[in-house]
Design a protein around this motif. Structure first.
Motif, PDB file in Angstrom:
ATOM      1  N   GLU A 205       0.811  -1.217   0.000  1.00 20.87           N
ATOM      2  CA  GLU A 205       0.000   0.000   0.000  1.00 20.87           C
ATOM      3  C   GLU A 205       0.848   1.272   0.000  1.00 20.87           C
ATOM      4  OE1 GLU A 205       0.647  -1.278   4.277  1.00 20.87           O
ATOM      5  OE2 GLU A 205       0.295  -2.197   2.310  1.00 20.87           O
ATOM      6  N   HIS A 206       2.159   1.140   0.200  1.00 25.97           N
ATOM      7  CA  HIS A 206       3.058   2.295   0.202  1.00 25.97           C
ATOM      8  C   HIS A 206       3.674   2.492  -1.191  1.00 25.97           C
ATOM      9  CE1 HIS A 206       2.733   1.462   4.503  1.00 25.97           C
ATOM     10  NE2 HIS A 206       3.176   2.688   4.728  1.00 25.97           N
ATOM     11  N   GLN A 207       3.989   3.724  -1.501  1.00 33.42           N
ATOM     12  CA  GLN A 207       4.617   4.041  -2.788  1.00 33.42           C
ATOM     13  C   GLN A 207       6.042   4.534  -2.562  1.00 33.42           C
ATOM     14  OE1 GLN A 207       2.291   6.327  -5.645  1.00 33.42           O
ATOM     15  NE2 GLN A 207       0.399   5.843  -4.525  1.00 33.42           N
ATOM     16  N   PHE A 208       6.962   4.069  -3.412  1.00 40.13           N
ATOM     17  CA  PHE A 208       8.371   4.435  -3.301  1.00 40.13           C
ATOM     18  C   PHE A 208       8.782   5.273  -4.513  1.00 40.13           C
ATOM     19  CE2 PHE A 208       7.751   0.642  -0.843  1.00 40.13           C
ATOM     20  CZ  PHE A 208       8.615   0.748   0.246  1.00 40.13           C
ATOM     21  N   ARG A 209       9.560   6.315  -4.251  1.00 38.00           N
ATOM     22  CA  ARG A 209      10.088   7.153  -5.329  1.00 38.00           C
ATOM     23  C   ARG A 209      11.551   7.476  -5.018  1.00 38.00           C
ATOM     24  NH1 ARG A 209       4.801   8.846  -4.496  1.00 38.00           N
ATOM     25  NH2 ARG A 209       3.454   8.793  -6.372  1.00 38.00           N
ATOM     26  N   PHE A 210      12.341   7.684  -6.096  1.00 37.68           N
ATOM     27  CA  PHE A 210      13.787   7.838  -5.923  1.00 37.68           C
ATOM     28  C   PHE A 210      14.298   9.117  -6.591  1.00 37.68           C
ATOM     29  CE2 PHE A 210      12.523   3.455  -6.976  1.00 37.68           C
ATOM     30  CZ  PHE A 210      12.614   2.889  -5.708  1.00 37.68           C
ATOM     31  N   SER A 211      15.239   9.758  -5.914  1.00 35.44           N
ATOM     32  CA  SER A 211      15.882  10.940  -6.485  1.00 35.44           C
ATOM     33  C   SER A 211      17.262  11.074  -5.846  1.00 35.44           C
ATOM     34  CB  SER A 211      15.029  12.190  -6.251  1.00 35.44           C
ATOM     35  OG  SER A 211      15.548  13.290  -6.969  1.00 35.44           O
ATOM     36  N   GLY A 212      17.869  12.260  -5.971  1.00 36.49           N
ATOM     37  CA  GLY A 212      19.201  12.476  -5.417  1.00 36.49           C
ATOM     38  C   GLY A 212      20.281  12.408  -6.486  1.00 36.49           C
ATOM     39  N   ILE A 213      21.511  12.731  -6.089  1.00 34.07           N
ATOM     40  CA  ILE A 213      22.632  12.795  -7.024  1.00 34.07           C
ATOM     41  C   ILE A 213      22.910  11.442  -7.674  1.00 34.07           C
ATOM     42  CG2 ILE A 213      25.101  13.238  -7.235  1.00 34.07           C
ATOM     43  CD1 ILE A 213      23.405  15.732  -6.932  1.00 34.07           C
ATOM     44  N   ILE A 214      22.860  10.367  -6.885  1.00 36.53           N
ATOM     45  CA  ILE A 214      23.114   9.032  -7.431  1.00 36.53           C
ATOM     46  C   ILE A 214      22.099   8.704  -8.528  1.00 36.53           C
ATOM     47  CG2 ILE A 214      22.978   6.560  -6.919  1.00 36.53           C
ATOM     48  CD1 ILE A 214      25.580   7.677  -5.993  1.00 36.53           C
ATOM     49  N   MET A 215      20.842   8.943  -8.242  1.00 31.53           N
ATOM     50  CA  MET A 215      19.806   8.615  -9.219  1.00 31.53           C
ATOM     51  C   MET A 215      19.875   9.546 -10.433  1.00 31.53           C
ATOM     52  SD  MET A 215      18.881   6.140  -7.450  1.00 31.53           S
ATOM     53  CE  MET A 215      17.604   5.403  -8.461  1.00 31.53           C
ATOM     54  N   ARG A 437      14.751  18.928 -15.242  1.00 36.01           N
ATOM     55  CA  ARG A 437      14.038  19.026 -16.510  1.00 36.01           C
ATOM     56  C   ARG A 437      14.928  18.753 -17.715  1.00 36.01           C
ATOM     57  NH1 ARG A 437       9.671  23.950 -15.495  1.00 36.01           N
ATOM     58  NH2 ARG A 437       8.863  23.090 -13.541  1.00 36.01           N
ATOM     59  N   TYR A 438      16.180  18.355 -17.484  1.00 32.38           N
ATOM     60  CA  TYR A 438      17.005  17.874 -18.586  1.00 32.38           C
ATOM     61  C   TYR A 438      16.428  16.566 -19.138  1.00 32.38           C
ATOM     62  CZ  TYR A 438      20.946  21.037 -17.637  1.00 32.38           C
ATOM     63  OH  TYR A 438      21.753  22.134 -17.495  1.00 32.38           O
ATOM     64  N   PHE A 439      15.650  15.892 -18.317  1.00 30.94           N
ATOM     65  CA  PHE A 439      15.189  14.554 -18.662  1.00 30.94           C
ATOM     66  C   PHE A 439      13.714  14.563 -19.052  1.00 30.94           C
ATOM     67  CE2 PHE A 439      18.586  14.349 -15.540  1.00 30.94           C
ATOM     68  CZ  PHE A 439      19.503  13.524 -16.171  1.00 30.94           C
ATOM     69  N   SER A 440      13.387  13.694 -19.994  1.00 35.14           N
ATOM     70  CA  SER A 440      12.010  13.572 -20.450  1.00 35.14           C
ATOM     71  C   SER A 440      11.116  13.064 -19.321  1.00 35.14           C
ATOM     72  CB  SER A 440      11.955  12.606 -21.637  1.00 35.14           C
ATOM     73  OG  SER A 440      10.627  12.208 -21.912  1.00 35.14           O
ATOM     74  N   GLU A 441       9.851  13.437 -19.387  1.00 35.13           N
ATOM     75  CA  GLU A 441       8.901  13.009 -18.372  1.00 35.13           C
ATOM     76  C   GLU A 441       8.651  11.507 -18.411  1.00 35.13           C
ATOM     77  OE1 GLU A 441       5.381  15.323 -18.743  1.00 35.13           O
ATOM     78  OE2 GLU A 441       6.312  17.177 -18.031  1.00 35.13           O
ATOM     79  N   GLU A 442       9.098  10.844 -19.456  1.00 35.41           N
ATOM     80  CA  GLU A 442       8.913   9.391 -19.515  1.00 35.41           C
ATOM     81  C   GLU A 442       9.954   8.649 -18.685  1.00 35.41           C
ATOM     82  OE1 GLU A 442      10.699   7.537 -23.387  1.00 35.41           O
ATOM     83  OE2 GLU A 442       9.909   9.513 -23.920  1.00 35.41           O
ATOM     84  N   LEU A 443      11.003   9.353 -18.229  1.00 39.85           N
ATOM     85  CA  LEU A 443      12.026   8.724 -17.397  1.00 39.85           C
ATOM     86  C   LEU A 443      11.601   8.734 -15.926  1.00 39.85           C
ATOM     87  CD1 LEU A 443      15.395  10.026 -18.900  1.00 39.85           C
ATOM     88  CD2 LEU A 443      14.314   7.803 -19.250  1.00 39.85           C
ATOM     89  N   GLU A 444      11.941   7.663 -15.238  1.00 41.26           N
ATOM     90  CA  GLU A 444      11.579   7.530 -13.822  1.00 41.26           C
ATOM     91  C   GLU A 444      12.147   8.661 -12.983  1.00 41.26           C
ATOM     92  OE1 GLU A 444      13.772   4.932 -10.850  1.00 41.26           O
ATOM     93  OE2 GLU A 444      12.057   3.648 -11.328  1.00 41.26           O
ATOM     94  N   PHE A 445      13.411   9.043 -13.231  1.00 40.96           N
ATOM     95  CA  PHE A 445      14.044  10.084 -12.418  1.00 40.96           C
ATOM     96  C   PHE A 445      13.249  11.379 -12.484  1.00 40.96           C
ATOM     97  CE2 PHE A 445      16.892  13.783 -12.198  1.00 40.96           C
ATOM     98  CZ  PHE A 445      17.333  13.641 -10.896  1.00 40.96           C
ATOM     99  N   ARG A 446      12.801  11.757 -13.680  1.00 40.50           N
ATOM    100  CA  ARG A 446      12.035  12.998 -13.836  1.00 40.50           C
ATOM    101  C   ARG A 446      10.708  12.897 -13.098  1.00 40.50           C
ATOM    102  NH1 ARG A 446      10.923  17.179 -17.588  1.00 40.50           N
ATOM    103  NH2 ARG A 446       9.288  18.412 -16.599  1.00 40.50           N
ATOM    104  N   GLN A 447      10.000  11.801 -13.252  1.00 39.64           N
ATOM    105  CA  GLN A 447       8.698  11.640 -12.608  1.00 39.64           C
ATOM    106  C   GLN A 447       8.824  11.683 -11.089  1.00 39.64           C
ATOM    107  OE1 GLN A 447       7.294   7.892 -14.084  1.00 39.64           O
ATOM    108  NE2 GLN A 447       7.200   8.566 -16.214  1.00 39.64           N
ATOM    109  N   HIS A 448       9.784  10.925 -10.552  1.00 41.01           N
ATOM    110  CA  HIS A 448       9.936  10.842  -9.109  1.00 41.01           C
ATOM    111  C   HIS A 448      10.440  12.161  -8.520  1.00 41.01           C
ATOM    112  CE1 HIS A 448      10.129   6.153  -8.886  1.00 41.01           C
ATOM    113  NE2 HIS A 448       9.092   6.606  -9.580  1.00 41.01           N
ATOM    114  N   SER A 449      11.379  12.795  -9.209  1.00 40.31           N
ATOM    115  CA  SER A 449      11.919  14.069  -8.697  1.00 40.31           C
ATOM    116  C   SER A 449      10.852  15.151  -8.691  1.00 40.31           C
ATOM    117  CB  SER A 449      13.126  14.506  -9.527  1.00 40.31           C
ATOM    118  OG  SER A 449      14.194  13.591  -9.394  1.00 40.31           O
ATOM    119  N   ASP A 450      10.041  15.187  -9.741  1.00 42.31           N
ATOM    120  CA  ASP A 450       8.948  16.166  -9.786  1.00 42.31           C
ATOM    121  C   ASP A 450       8.013  15.976  -8.600  1.00 42.31           C
ATOM    122  OD1 ASP A 450       9.834  17.453 -12.025  1.00 42.31           O
ATOM    123  OD2 ASP A 450       8.504  16.414 -13.429  1.00 42.31           O
ATOM    124  N   TRP A 451       7.714  14.716  -8.268  1.00 40.45           N
ATOM    125  CA  TRP A 451       6.808  14.446  -7.142  1.00 40.45           C
ATOM    126  C   TRP A 451       7.441  14.903  -5.828  1.00 40.45           C
ATOM    127  CZ3 TRP A 451       6.590  12.015  -2.489  1.00 40.45           C
ATOM    128  CH2 TRP A 451       5.326  11.796  -1.940  1.00 40.45           C
TER     129      TRP A 451
END
Length: 776
Positions: A205-215, A437-451
């Motif tokens: 039931e929990h959602q995970f998202r990833f960001s940061g320099i590594i990602m 925003r260097y990355f397309s919205e179809e990439l996971e990094f962009r979606q998760h970072s925006d959230w």
């Protein structure tokens, strides 16, 4: 017609190639094999620092800061609670378990979360330091309320590791990558994702998202690989379709594809030998080489098929096709290479790589188009439909040349006015380099970072290193007050969502040591008292959760991290400058670095590239003009070429300003990249024009008509191919490649328009012979 003494070099070259087919074929294959073997040495670069020169001011400041404090290569794991509240037993258990498991991640050295936050409380005369929540704690409603109240009121947590509304929390995992292999980033990113996937099974039931320099670094890898795996094959399909359409020859298309394939293999192989790493900008080099290389082959083949269609034998047609195209194809390859080599003046090393790879590939494309291409055409069973005599004045090219000549003054004036109007729009382009925003919205990094940006504090930060008067000077009350005033200044800025400072820890310790009385939530007023608090607190901290990420070893300096919401580049720079100006005005006695961080580095990348590329583009422009003056043996025609070479890029930027309005650092290189490309049309038109005047002794109006007849359809074909090729880049998942592709395609289309309108109109005016023109 003037007699030529002896054979031209190009004729001798074509005859030698056709007389030594086997030798030429073996030689080309050996060159490709030797050069192409370097592809095995190509590596991927996943370090964002590679986008900045080692001497970059912001990079130097950030490197200095990371040498003093712990290195901040982080992976942020955001967890969204199912019912909008993370302060429940199940979510807290998840965070605690994930925090413990993250310590086992490769190269990790620190994990921070709300559960292992080192909470301090006073028990009589003792200071108790323990995890805010640990396994085995009884979580009744009173304890849950205590954890919630502590987390949402603690400056080090609220807005950083837990959203201010309590709906989401984050786990910050820090890594110290040894840098021994290029796969360390992907190894860590894969581990974090797989770890989250394993917890997802137990906590669905929990959602995970990833960001940061590594990602982010891993996203650079993924974007580059995806572009190489998708754009290059797509480019081949597009080029095959367009080439078949224009050449109307299966074997001609096959020969062209052979030249393209060999050029890409050889060019990328040389890149491997040079140690060029693959990054998102350099990953499009194969696509760019394909796009540019095809133009050489098409020009040669169009001339050969034109002659064969009029009854000329294949061998003679090949020799003549090479003769009339050898100089213009060489010039276009040389000028294109100059334009791309100018990227070495950019402030961003990946742009150097793109320029060098493309220049080498274009060089090979020229070599193969005058060697293996004539050989293949001579042996392949190519048949061309005979067309007999064609009245060129009845064709579209003849009608267009006549229209431009008759209306040369209106055409020239209207074109110039339109260009000037668009030029005035260029300064209105807003520069914006938000690295997410260097990355397309179809990439996971962009979606998760925006959230994460929308729901938590965000990932854009500015960092400062503040130096006190000397060792142990950190606990000086005056210094602490200065740091606190600095922090409070930033907390008053609306866009700032969080400020991380050691002063908040001192205030909490002072309150704890006064029986947790809220009235004492203030900085210690005595240096020895502050030193005692700090010593007592540090001795109580567990391994891995020390204060080395906030203060230096000898207690002489501290680090302040300012996090802000989603703002554009100019606002990022403004926020950083606000801190620099405040420190200069209010703390001149303390040393400090300039505002720095990856955010600051990327926010200035366009400004730095615009400055550096100005001189590089100017040099390239000068070299290209000088090359044309020497090649055409005419200062006049060399200077005339200035206009059609400059106008298209300016017009394209003007259209971009009106339609899009903003751009990133790709815009700084468009002029240099397209300069080397749009000059191709100018070179082919002018060389045919000058040849018609000198060899055929035609007047201007007739020479223009002859140029249109000989090269008009080829220019339409190559321009269409180039527009389509750069258009394919608009499907890239990396914004810089998308912008570069869109602007380049637009510039090339406008260049064809200028070369078919402005250039012949200008030539008609400059070289006008009224009597001859009237007769014509």
């Amino acid at each position: 017609m003037k007699k030529k003494e002896g054979k031209e070099f190009s004729v001798k070259w074509a005859e030698w190639v056709l007389n030594h087919k086997l030798l030429v074929t073996i030689g080309v294959l050996l060159i490709v094999a030797a050069a192409g073997s370097g592809m095995a040495r190509l590596t991927m670069s996943s370090d964002y620092r590679y986008f900045f020169k080692e001497g970059n001011e912001q990079r130097l400041a950030f490197d200095q800061l990371q040498k003093i404090y712990t290195k901040d290569d982080t992976a942020i794991v955001a967890i969204q609670a199912p019912e909008g509240d993370v302060f429940n037993p199940k979510t807290l258990a998840l965070v605690q378990e994930f925090t413990d498991a993250a310590w086992q991640a490769p190269y990790s050295y620190r994990v921070d979360s709300i559960t292992n936050f080192q909470n301090t409380v006073a028990t009589e005369d003792e200071l108790v330091v323990r995890d805010l929540f640990r396994e085995g704690d009884v979580l009744d409603q009173a304890q849950l309320d205590y954890i919630r109240n502590t987390a949402l009121n603690e400056p080090l947590l609220a807005g950083q590791l837990v959203s201010t509304d309590g709906k989401a929390t984050a786990i910050n995992v820090r890594f110290n990558l040894p840098g021994k292999t290029p796969f360390e980033v992907s190894e860590v990113a894969t581990y974090i994702r797989e770890l989250a996937a394993s917890f997802q099974k137990d906590y669905p039931e929990h959602q995970f998202r990833f960001s940061g320099i590594i990602m982010m670094n891993n996203a650079f890898n993924e974007a580059g690989l995806k572009d190489m795996m998708t754009l290059t094959p797509l480019m081949y399909l597009v080029l095959i379709g367009i080439t078949v359409f224009f050449l109307k020859s299966f074997f001609g298309t096959l020969a062209t594809l052979a030249v393209l394939f060999l050029s890409v293999i050889a060019g990328m192989g040389i890149g491997g030998y040079l140690g060029i790493p693959i990054t998102p900008p350099s990953a499009i080099a194969p696509t760019v080489i394909l796009t540019l290389a095809i133009a050489d082959s098409v020009h040669v083949l169009k001339s050969i098929f034109f002659l064969m269609g009029r009854g000329v034998a294949k061998r003679e047609a090949i020799i003549e096709g090479v003769r009339v195209n050898f100089q213009p194809v060489f010039l276009t390859s040389l000028t294109t290479a100059i334009g791309f080599l100018a990227l070495n003046s950019a402030d961003t090393p990946p742009l150097h790589d793109l320029g060098n790879l493309t220049a080498v590939g274009v060089g090979f494309a020229f070599l193969f188009s005058v060697t293996i291409l004539p050989v293949m055409i001579s042996v392949l069973p190519i048949k061309v439909k005979q067309v007999g005599f064609v009245d060129e004045s009845k064709r579209w090219s003849g009608k267009l040349s006549q229209f431009v000549h008759i209306n040369r003054f209106p055409v020239l004036i209207v074109t110039m006015l339109g260009a000037i109007a668009l030029f005035f729009q260029v300064p209105n382009i807003r520069l914006n380099d938000q690295f997410v925003r260097y990355f397309s919205e179809e990439l996971e990094f962009r979606q998760h970072s925006d959230w994460i940006i929308d729901n938590m504090a965000g990932i854009y930060q500015v960092e400062f290193h503040l130096q006190s008067s000397g060792p142990q000077g950190l606990t000086d009350p005056e210094f602490l007050k200065t740091v606190d005033d600095f922090v409070n200044m930033y907390r008053e800025i609306p866009e700032v969502t969080h400020v991380n400072s050691i002063t908040d820890t001192f205030k909490r310790l002072n309150k704890n040591m006064h029986g947790d009385d809220a009235l004492y939530y203030a900085l210690p007023e005595q240096s020895d008292l502050a030193s005692q608090y700090l010593l007592l607190y540090e001795m109580s901290l567990p391994y891995g959760l020390d204060l080395n990420n906030q203060i230096d070893i000898d207690k002489s300096s501290t680090r302040v991290i300012v996090t802000f919401t989603d703002v554009d580049t100019n606002k990022m720079i403004e926020i950083g400058k606000a801190g620099e100006d405040w420190l200069k005005a209010n703390a001149p006695e303390y040393m400090h670095t300039i505002a720095t961080s990856p955010t600051v580095m990327f926010s200035r990348i366009t400004h730095n590239n615009v400055k550096s590329m100005f001189w590089g583009t100017l040099l390239a422009f000068g070299l290209i003009t000088l090359t044309l003056i020497v090649a055409l043996r005419s200062i006049k025609y060399g200077l005339i070429s200035l206009f059609p070479n400059l106008i298209p890029a300016g017009m394209a930027l003007g259209v971009w300003s009106l339609g899009i309005g903003q751009a990133g650092f790709a815009i700084s290189v468009v002029a240099s990249v397209t300069l080397g490309v749009v000059v191709d049309d100018t070179v082919h038109f002018l060389t045919k024009y000058v040849r018609a005047k000198r060899e055929k002794e035609l007047q201007a109006v007739e020479a223009i008509r002859d140029s249109f007849a000989n090269v008009g359809s080829a220019l339409v074909a190559t321009s269409t191919i180039l527009v389509a090729g750069f258009g394919v880049m608009m499907m890239s998942t990396f914004k810089m490649n998308w912008v570069l592709g869109a602007l380049s395609a637009m510039t090339i289309a406008l260049a064809l328009f200028i070369d078919f309108s402005f250039l012949p109109a200008l030539l008609s005016i400059v070289d006008n012979d009224k009597k001859a023109a009237k007769k014509a």
